[in-house]
Design a protein around this motif. Structure first.
Motif, PDB file in Angstrom:
ATOM      1  N   THR A 470       3.957  58.590  10.667  1.00 14.00           N
ATOM      2  CA  THR A 470       2.936  58.232  11.658  1.00 14.00           C
ATOM      3  C   THR A 470       1.743  57.620  10.936  1.00 14.00           C
ATOM      4  O   THR A 470       1.235  56.570  11.321  1.00 14.00           O
ATOM      5  CB  THR A 470       2.489  59.474  12.451  1.00 14.00           C
ATOM      6  OG1 THR A 470       3.630  60.078  13.056  1.00 14.00           O
ATOM      7  CG2 THR A 470       1.475  59.084  13.526  1.00 14.00           C
ATOM      8  N   ARG A 553     -10.385  62.565  11.428  1.00 10.71           N
ATOM      9  CA  ARG A 553     -10.749  63.314  12.643  1.00 10.71           C
ATOM     10  C   ARG A 553     -12.076  62.829  13.220  1.00 10.71           C
ATOM     11  O   ARG A 553     -12.250  62.777  14.448  1.00 10.71           O
ATOM     12  CB  ARG A 553     -10.798  64.804  12.336  1.00 10.71           C
ATOM     13  CG  ARG A 553      -9.403  65.396  12.081  1.00 10.71           C
ATOM     14  CD  ARG A 553      -9.426  66.915  11.996  1.00 10.71           C
ATOM     15  NE  ARG A 553      -8.094  67.433  11.726  1.00 10.71           N
ATOM     16  CZ  ARG A 553      -7.688  67.903  10.551  1.00 10.71           C
ATOM     17  NH1 ARG A 553      -8.530  67.928   9.534  1.00 10.71           N
ATOM     18  NH2 ARG A 553      -6.455  68.350  10.396  1.00 10.71           N
ATOM     19  N   GLU A 556     -11.334  59.695  14.970  1.00 10.45           N
ATOM     20  CA  GLU A 556     -10.683  59.954  16.258  1.00 10.45           C
ATOM     21  C   GLU A 556     -11.718  60.320  17.316  1.00 10.45           C
ATOM     22  O   GLU A 556     -11.618  59.886  18.472  1.00 10.45           O
ATOM     23  CB  GLU A 556      -9.664  61.073  16.112  1.00 10.45           C
ATOM     24  CG  GLU A 556      -8.849  61.311  17.384  1.00 10.45           C
ATOM     25  CD  GLU A 556      -7.813  62.400  17.211  1.00 10.45           C
ATOM     26  OE1 GLU A 556      -6.698  62.239  17.728  1.00 10.45           O
ATOM     27  OE2 GLU A 556      -8.129  63.420  16.563  1.00 10.45           O
ATOM     28  N   ASP A 562      -5.996  56.963  16.704  1.00  9.26           N
ATOM     29  CA  ASP A 562      -5.275  58.000  17.443  1.00  9.26           C
ATOM     30  C   ASP A 562      -4.426  58.781  16.443  1.00  9.26           C
ATOM     31  O   ASP A 562      -3.504  58.241  15.834  1.00  9.26           O
ATOM     32  CB  ASP A 562      -4.381  57.348  18.501  1.00  9.26           C
ATOM     33  CG  ASP A 562      -3.637  58.381  19.345  1.00  9.26           C
ATOM     34  OD1 ASP A 562      -3.867  59.596  19.138  1.00  9.26           O
ATOM     35  OD2 ASP A 562      -2.833  57.965  20.196  1.00  9.26           O
ATOM     36  N   CYS A 564      -2.638  61.575  17.133  1.00 11.01           N
ATOM     37  CA  CYS A 564      -1.512  62.283  17.748  1.00 11.01           C
ATOM     38  C   CYS A 564      -0.176  61.643  17.376  1.00 11.01           C
ATOM     39  O   CYS A 564      -0.093  60.443  17.121  1.00 11.01           O
ATOM     40  CB  CYS A 564      -1.647  62.292  19.264  1.00 11.01           C
ATOM     41  SG  CYS A 564      -2.743  63.588  19.858  1.00 11.01           S
ATOM     42  N   SER A 565       0.851  62.474  17.369  1.00 11.65           N
ATOM     43  CA  SER A 565       2.198  61.984  17.101  1.00 11.65           C
ATOM     44  C   SER A 565       2.605  60.983  18.177  1.00 11.65           C
ATOM     45  O   SER A 565       2.197  61.089  19.333  1.00 11.65           O
ATOM     46  CB  SER A 565       3.181  63.154  17.074  1.00 11.65           C
ATOM     47  OG  SER A 565       4.503  62.690  16.981  1.00 11.65           O
ATOM     48  N   ARG A 566       3.421  60.004  17.765  1.00 12.47           N
ATOM     49  CA  ARG A 566       3.884  58.990  18.730  1.00 12.47           C
ATOM     50  C   ARG A 566       5.190  59.388  19.405  1.00 12.47           C
ATOM     51  O   ARG A 566       5.648  58.708  20.316  1.00 12.47           O
ATOM     52  CB  ARG A 566       4.074  57.645  18.027  1.00 12.47           C
ATOM     53  CG  ARG A 566       2.838  57.099  17.339  1.00 12.47           C
ATOM     54  CD  ARG A 566       1.621  56.967  18.273  1.00 12.47           C
ATOM     55  NE  ARG A 566       0.584  56.141  17.696  1.00 12.47           N
ATOM     56  CZ  ARG A 566      -0.381  56.554  16.912  1.00 12.47           C
ATOM     57  NH1 ARG A 566      -0.443  57.858  16.611  1.00 12.47           N
ATOM     58  NH2 ARG A 566      -1.282  55.732  16.439  1.00 12.47           N
ATOM     59  N   ARG A 571       3.840  64.396  21.442  1.00 10.04           N
ATOM     60  CA  ARG A 571       2.566  63.864  21.938  1.00 10.04           C
ATOM     61  C   ARG A 571       2.124  64.610  23.181  1.00 10.04           C
ATOM     62  O   ARG A 571       0.928  64.826  23.412  1.00 10.04           O
ATOM     63  CB  ARG A 571       2.717  62.370  22.217  1.00 10.04           C
ATOM     64  CG  ARG A 571       1.392  61.672  22.521  1.00 10.04           C
ATOM     65  CD  ARG A 571       1.597  60.168  22.635  1.00 10.04           C
ATOM     66  NE  ARG A 571       0.333  59.494  22.854  1.00 10.04           N
ATOM     67  CZ  ARG A 571      -0.532  59.157  21.913  1.00 10.04           C
ATOM     68  NH1 ARG A 571      -0.254  59.466  20.660  1.00 10.04           N
ATOM     69  NH2 ARG A 571      -1.654  58.534  22.205  1.00 10.04           N
ATOM     70  N   LYS A 574       0.157  67.320  22.284  1.00  9.20           N
ATOM     71  CA  LYS A 574      -1.003  66.898  21.487  1.00  9.20           C
ATOM     72  C   LYS A 574      -0.898  67.376  20.030  1.00  9.20           C
ATOM     73  O   LYS A 574      -1.862  67.821  19.420  1.00  9.20           O
ATOM     74  CB  LYS A 574      -2.302  67.397  22.110  1.00  9.20           C
ATOM     75  CG  LYS A 574      -2.571  66.796  23.482  1.00  9.20           C
ATOM     76  CD  LYS A 574      -3.917  67.241  24.029  1.00  9.20           C
ATOM     77  CE  LYS A 574      -4.168  66.602  25.401  1.00  9.20           C
ATOM     78  NZ  LYS A 574      -5.475  67.017  25.966  1.00  9.20           N
ATOM     79  N   ILE A 575       0.332  67.276  19.500  1.00  5.98           N
ATOM     80  CA  ILE A 575       0.564  67.638  18.098  1.00  5.98           C
ATOM     81  C   ILE A 575       0.205  66.448  17.214  1.00  5.98           C
ATOM     82  O   ILE A 575       0.597  65.313  17.498  1.00  5.98           O
ATOM     83  CB  ILE A 575       2.028  68.053  17.877  1.00  5.98           C
ATOM     84  CG1 ILE A 575       2.336  69.320  18.690  1.00  5.98           C
ATOM     85  CG2 ILE A 575       2.312  68.284  16.391  1.00  5.98           C
ATOM     86  CD1 ILE A 575       3.782  69.741  18.644  1.00  5.98           C
ATOM     87  N   GLU A 576      -0.526  66.749  16.158  1.00  7.46           N
ATOM     88  CA  GLU A 576      -0.973  65.676  15.270  1.00  7.46           C
ATOM     89  C   GLU A 576       0.216  65.069  14.539  1.00  7.46           C
ATOM     90  O   GLU A 576       1.148  65.764  14.129  1.00  7.46           O
ATOM     91  CB  GLU A 576      -1.975  66.229  14.256  1.00  7.46           C
ATOM     92  CG  GLU A 576      -2.613  65.166  13.369  1.00  7.46           C
ATOM     93  CD  GLU A 576      -3.654  65.756  12.431  1.00  7.46           C
ATOM     94  OE1 GLU A 576      -4.834  65.822  12.833  1.00  7.46           O
ATOM     95  OE2 GLU A 576      -3.283  66.171  11.309  1.00  7.46           O
TER      96      GLU A 576
END
Length: 648
Positions: A470, A553, A556, A562, A564-566, A571, A574-576
């Motif tokens: 990511t 951060r 962000e 962004d 967050c994971s794609r 996502r 809301k997992i980074e």
């Protein structure tokens, strides 16, 4: 309290601190110098003793006072001193001078290994004379281990008392010397240089004696090295007191020898302890032990400083440095600390007595002083000092130091080889590291981002390329935001195409301010491609992973990126997204065609790099997030440009 031009406090406190920091080595020389001279003299006849003491007085005057206190201390690099600071002043014009600096630094480090051994051993021998049951070698080793063991915790708490203890030490030297001079005033003839010259010219043992005499000035280099810690004025003013105390003590020891001719018949008798009244012996031995510990501590810290400077001047591999206190001068280098401890213990076990160590001591530091003189001449050239002044000064000190070198070479086969062997190994590390990096850097090329940035923008949405991360991060050493190393281009595009949602290029520099933290963000493509230039204080350390996360951060929060994971399933929660670092190392490839000499140097460089701290550890990265990668080390820039020409 006044301050000098570099912000160092000048006054009574500053002078006392300077006495504690600067003079540990030279201040403990009375423990063994007169003993070494006595062992070399053909007898205790006044002619020989006065001649030997006269040599000591004029060595301290010419070598320490004139060369270092009056002349060399003027060659400061923003308030910092030492042979590597002097090299930093001349390296832009005289790049080849790194060889002189490396020889000087290597021999200075070798001397720093023997000094703790001989000073502590001499002090414990004094304890043994007072309390015969004390075993010298085991006790010395215990003290040395304890000294190195406390380094990780910082020594600021010890340093606060150094100045007071050393002030009392020098006061004791002066009083003891003056007390014994009263017994034989003829010793004052030693102030006349005629006796020193006559002794050198006529005595068949003069070379051996000069080797012993030189030990009185071995700590002179510390005067220069500690310039940044103590300041020019503090060192110069405190030297008046220190030199007076040293000379009084040497005169007192000389007077004692003259009035007791039978002392020359007693093997290894130490005049330093012999001149003490019996009732004072216990206090004197305790003070000698404390002074020896302080001298050893100062040299250990000095070794850390030399290595730190060598790293910044590209003369030593980049190893991990810790700062136990908030003072930059208070540093701790784990690997160096334990290597020094091992070598000091080895010296004690091999030589077993201070008399035997005298044979190994002094030879290497003579070379350091010669190298300092050569660099000082180059400094005169930079400062446009008239040759009418610069050349005679340089020749004068080269003649003195060459004489001492010839004298100390008599020690080579009796133990001097040990310090030269250690210095030789250290020099080879420095030489191989600098030249190995130069060979590698010869093939380093930088490319403008004009073609790369649009390509990365397209790659980030090209789903035919397997997704690599990511957030993909590369550490760059490029000073310009519009350029990037070709090896990074090779890694992203040619080695294995790496698709990421966000690309980061991070440059990390260390600031001289302990807790400074500044950064600059350059956005190439909004939400996708960034460069971050970080300036972090030395006390904060190299914590690249943490720095990047903290900055990202904040970005962000400002809606610049962004994190967050794609992946839809992640996502939604809301997992980074994952962060991956790629550390690219250049290695010799089959295409590399080097001369034999360069191939050998590069092999040594590669070996040193493998044995030293890895880039992952230096940067403070979590190994689980790092992908180590190698790219070929191309022989010429043309080959690398050809390799990447498809981008243009």
């Amino acid at each position: 309290m006044k301050k000098d031009n570099h912000g160092v406090s000048f006054g009574v406190i500053g002078i006392v601190i300077a006495i504690g920091i600067v003079y540990g080595d030279i201040g403990t020389s009375p423990l063994y110098v007169m003993k070494a001279i006595m062992n070399a003299l053909p007898g205790s006849h006044p002619y020989y003793v006065i001649g030997g003491v006269s040599c000591v007085i004029w060595t301290l005057t010419l070598q320490t006072t004139v060369k270092y206190v009056f002349i060399t201390l003027r060659a400061d690099n923003n308030g910092e001193g030492g042979i590597l600071a002097l090299f930093a002043l001349v390296r832009k014009k005289f790049r080849w001078a790194y060889i002189i600096a490396a020889v000087g630094a290597a021999t200075l480090l070798a001397d720093g290994i023997i000094t703790p051994s001989i000073t502590v051993t001499s002090a414990i021998e004094g304890v043994n004379a007072l309390i015969p049951g004390v075993s010298v070698v085991p006790t010395t080793i215990i003290i040395i281990i304890a000294l190195f063991a406390i380094q990780p915790f910082g020594t600021a708490w010890i340093g606060k008392s150094f100045g007071i203890i050393m002030f009392l030490w020098f006061t004791m030297l002066a009083v003891l010397g003056a007390y014994n001079i009263l017994g034989h005033l003829e010793i004052f003839k030693a102030f006349n240089p005629y006796y020193a010259i006559q002794f050198i010219v006529r005595s068949p043992e003069s070379l051996i004696v000069l080797g012993a005499v030189f030990l009185c000035t071995t700590g002179a280099e510390a005067l220069y090295s500690d310039l940044g810690h103590c300041g020019l004025k503090n060192i110069r003013v405190s030297w008046i007191f220190v030199k007076s105390a040293l000379i009084l003590n040497y005169l007192g020891q000389g007077a004692w020898v003259i009035t007791r001719p039978e002392s020359s018949l007693i093997p290894n008798i130490n005049p330093f302890f012999a001149i003490m009244p019996e009732w004072f012996s216990g206090i004197g031995v305790l003070m000698a032990t404390l002074a020896a510990i302080i001298a050893s501590q100062a040299l250990i810290c000095g070794s850390f400083t030399i290595i730190s400077e060598a790293i910044s001047l590209d003369l030593w591999p980049n190893i991990k440095i810790k700062y136990p206190t908030e003072i930059k001068g208070q540093m701790f280098i784990p690997g160096i600390n334990y290597i020094l401890m091992f070598l000091c213990i080895l010296i004690v076990l091999i030589f077993r007595s201070s008399s035997n160590m005298e044979a190994a001591y002094g030879l290497s530091i003579t070379v350091t002083m010669l190298m300092t003189t050569l660099l000082l001449f180059l400094f005169f050239r930079i400062k446009k000092v008239s040759r009418i002044i610069a050349i005679p000064i340089t020749i004068f000190f080269l003649m003195i130091e060459s004489g001492f070198l010839i004298a100390n070479l008599q020690k080579f086969e009796h133990g001097g080889f040990m310090s030269i062997l250690i210095a030789g190994i250290l020099f080879m590390i420095m030489y191989s590291w600098r030249n190995g990096r130069r060979i590698k850097n010869h093939s380093v090329t930088y490319q403008r981002n004009d073609a790369l940035i649009p390509l990365l923008d397209k790659m980030s949405v090209d789903h035919e390329i397997p997704k690599f991360a990511t957030h993909l991060i590369y550490v760059t050493r490029s000073k310009r935001f519009d350029e990037i190393e070709s090896k990074i281009v090779h890694s992203i595009v040619h080695c294995s195409p790496k698709r990421a949602d966000t690309y980061w290029f991070v440059a990390l520099e260390r600031s001289d301010k302990p807790y400074a933290f500044n950064y600059k963000i350059t956005t190439f493509v909004p939400q996708k491609i960034f460069r971050i230039d970080i300036d972090a204080g030395f006390k904060l350390g190299m914590k690249l992973d943490k720095y990047v996360h903290d900055i990202a951060r904040k970005m962000e929060m400002n809606h610049e990126v962004d994190l967050c994971s794609r992946y839809p399933s992640m996502r939604e929660k809301k997992i980074e997204g994952d962060f991956k670092y790629v550390v690219v190392e250049r290695i010799a490839s089959g295409e590399l065609d080097l001369p034999v000499r360069q191939s050998i140097i590069l092999s040594f460089y590669t070996l040193i790099k493998r044995l030293s701290t890895s880039d992952i550890q230096i940067l403070g990265l979590d190994p689980s997030t790092v992908i180590p990668e190698t790219v070929p080390l191309y022989r010429t820039k043309k080959q690398e440009i050809e390799n990447n020409k498809s981008l243009f």
